[in-house]
Write an enzyme that holds these catalytic residues in place. Structure first.
Site, PDB file in Angstrom:
ATOM      1  N   ASP A   1      53.131  73.665  30.776  1.00  0.00           N
ATOM      2  CA  ASP A   1      52.089  73.843  31.820  1.00  0.00           C
ATOM      3  C   ASP A   1      52.247  73.372  33.131  1.00  0.00           C
ATOM      4  O   ASP A   1      51.470  72.569  33.659  1.00  0.00           O
ATOM      5  CB  ASP A   1      50.624  73.082  31.065  1.00  0.00           C
ATOM      6  CG  ASP A   1      50.129  73.784  29.715  1.00  0.00           C
ATOM      7  OD1 ASP A   1      50.471  74.993  29.702  1.00  0.00           O
ATOM      8  OD2 ASP A   1      49.590  73.023  28.843  1.00  0.00           O
TER       9      ASP A   1
ATOM     10  N   HIS B   1      52.943  80.835  27.686  1.00  0.00           N
ATOM     11  CA  HIS B   1      53.102  81.042  26.292  1.00  0.00           C
ATOM     12  C   HIS B   1      53.674  82.275  26.082  1.00  0.00           C
ATOM     13  O   HIS B   1      54.316  82.578  24.957  1.00  0.00           O
ATOM     14  CB  HIS B   1      51.272  81.534  25.589  1.00  0.00           C
ATOM     15  CG  HIS B   1      50.377  80.244  25.744  1.00  0.00           C
ATOM     16  ND1 HIS B   1      49.290  80.341  25.552  1.00  0.00           N
ATOM     17  CD2 HIS B   1      50.733  78.915  26.003  1.00  0.00           C
ATOM     18  CE1 HIS B   1      48.691  79.297  25.520  1.00  0.00           C
ATOM     19  NE2 HIS B   1      49.635  78.187  25.901  1.00  0.00           N
TER      20      HIS B   1
ATOM     21  N   HIS C   1      36.795  72.941  27.888  1.00  0.00           N
ATOM     22  CA  HIS C   1      36.392  73.021  26.644  1.00  0.00           C
ATOM     23  C   HIS C   1      35.047  72.031  26.393  1.00  0.00           C
ATOM     24  O   HIS C   1      35.122  70.976  27.080  1.00  0.00           O
ATOM     25  CB  HIS C   1      37.529  72.077  25.659  1.00  0.00           C
ATOM     26  CG  HIS C   1      38.719  72.833  25.625  1.00  0.00           C
ATOM     27  ND1 HIS C   1      39.895  72.484  26.696  1.00  0.00           N
ATOM     28  CD2 HIS C   1      39.612  73.559  24.903  1.00  0.00           C
ATOM     29  CE1 HIS C   1      40.868  73.256  26.241  1.00  0.00           C
ATOM     30  NE2 HIS C   1      40.639  73.961  25.338  1.00  0.00           N
TER      31      HIS C   1
END
Ligand code: XUL
Ligand code: CO
Length: 439
Positions: free
Chosen positions: A312, A274, A104
């Site tokens: 995760d 997800h 990011h």
């Protein structure tokens, strides 16, 4: 350049040692990068990528506890530690033998107090990143913008009710696209963690979806303007941090993209944790996205089936990764996407070597999944059974259905002539038994 500080002393380049014993954890027993399977090297089938945020920015803090992971690169001013972190990351990538990384904008360089200051920080740190990429041959799988952590985004970024916030997100993405181009990123991801709602009472869903589509259209236009070639990807997630997220799962995103005429500009980055949060099986969204020609990349991880949030974890389950690799091979690979480990070591896994062990374990799991999937496909037993199962569509009336040239009247005539269809076994247990043979 002066010899950089070593962050992982005592750990050498991870080697392929197929006869190593169960307790040898700093070597690959299955992942042999140059080995060719079905015409492609393992490295090319798997296209592994290390993610920056979990592995180099993660501190182990959770809502109930403080930092447990004290990393030697998180020292000094924010800009000093950003540089140290980058050196540590490239040492890690090269020792592990992984060719790609993802980040990011805000985990690469600290956010400043103005957009200009944030952009300046990003310019300085990405200059160093480019230098390290050129020295090592490590490349960027994808870049994404963090449009969810800063308080300005608490009510959303592209779907914020205030267009001032949407403008900030747009300005941030403009810079993100420039950075992605500068570093030769092969993809660019949008993950809309705050694009959704906590309460339907204060939310104009139709307006927000229109705004999000307009936002994506601006990104497409700017990408074209700067001549960037990377693939745009949307990453579905049903909830967390929002109660409901618009990009709920693969099919919701595909429907959104098709509705707004954006489907030729985007593919999907599927994250199995997800998918399971959306109530589907592990491989579900990978299979669905691939069926629509929209599987672009995979955020390779896993959750805990007994927990209701995004844990995760590193993907270690051979059955799951075999299913994933079978789908990937059947669609001809993931390129320009890859298998990005959006996974973090547990906050209790506090040793630096745990970072290596986690990646080695997941890479070896995927190498086994690849080998299994190749055997399933090359043996052809399952595909033969499938072919037979759907064989009525290969001729006569079934072929007319496939070609779109049949009608309800034809169906009625067919039934009047042929009567009741015969009962045919679905053979589920046989498929499961055969699948288990390869695991
Ligand atoms: C959050 C998540 C993100 C995206 C990138 O659940 O997966 O890290 O992959 O923003
Ligand atoms: Co992700």
């Amino acid at each position: 350049m002066a010899a950089a500080e070593e962050f992982f002393p005592g750990i050498a380049r991870i080697q392929y040692e197929p006869s190593a014993g169960p307790g040898d954890v700093l070597c690959f027993k299955h992942y042999n990068a140059d080995e060719v399977l079905m015409g492609r090297t393992m490295e090319d089938w798997l296209r592994f990528s290390v993610c920056y945020w979990h592995s180099f920015c993660g501190t182990g803090a959770d809502p109930f506890g403080f930092q447990t992971l004290h990393r030697p690169w998180n020292e000094g001013t924010p800009m000093e530690s950003a540089k140290k972190r980058l050196h540590a990351a490239f040492e890690f990538f090269t020792k592990l033998g992984v060719k790609y990384y993802t980040f990011h904008d805000r985990d690469m360089a600290p956010e400043g107090s103005t957009l200009e200051e944030s952009n300046k920080n990003l310019d300085e740190i990405t200059d160093l990143a480019l230098q390290l990429q050129n020295q090592t041959g490590v490349k960027v799988l994808w870049v994404t913008c963090n449009l969810f952590a800063h308080p300005r985004y608490m009510n959303g970024a592209a779907t914020n009710p205030d267009c001032h916030v949407l403008a900030y997100a747009g300005a941030q993405v403009k810079k993100g696209l420039d950075v992605a181009k500068k570093l030769g990123a092969e993809n660019f991801v949008f993950w809309g963690g705050r694009e959704g709602f906590l309460s339907i009472h204060n939310t104009d869903v139709a307006a927000e979806l229109n705004h999000m589509a307009a936002f994506f259209k601006m990104a497409v236009k700017y990408k074209e303007k700067i001549g960037a070639k990377f693939q745009f990807l949307i990453e579905p997630k049903p909830k967390e941090p929002c109660r409901h997220q618009y990009d709920y799962d693969a099919m919701s995103v595909i429907g959104f993209l098709k509705h707004y005429g954006l489907d030729s500009h985007f593919k999907l980055n599927i994250e199995p944790n997800h998918t399971t949060l959306a109530g589907h099986s592990y491989e579900h969204d990978i299979v669905m996205a691939s069926a629509f020609g929209m599987l672009g990349s995979v955020d390779s991880n896993t959750g805990s089936p007994d927990l209701g949030w995004d844990t995760d974890q590193f993907p270690m389950d051979i059955r799951n990764v075999t299913m994933v690799m079978k789908t990937i091979i059947e669609q001809g690979g993931l390129q320009p996407g890859g298998l990005n480990f959006d996974a973090k070591v547990r906050r209790e896994s506090t040793d630096l070597e745990d970072l290596f062990i986690a990646h080695v374990g997941a890479m070896d799991a995927f190498a086994r999944g690849l080998r299994n999937a190749v055997r399933i496909i090359e043996d052809g037993i399952v595909s033969e059974m499938m072919k037979k199962r759907y064989s009525s569509f290969s001729h006569g009336f079934g072929l007319k259905v496939v070609e779109g040239s049949s009608s309800l009247e034809d169906m009625e005539a067919f039934i009047k002539q042929n009567g009741e269809p015969k009962i045919t076994s679905g053979k589920q247990e046989k498929y499961e038994l055969i699948f288990n043979h390869y695991i």
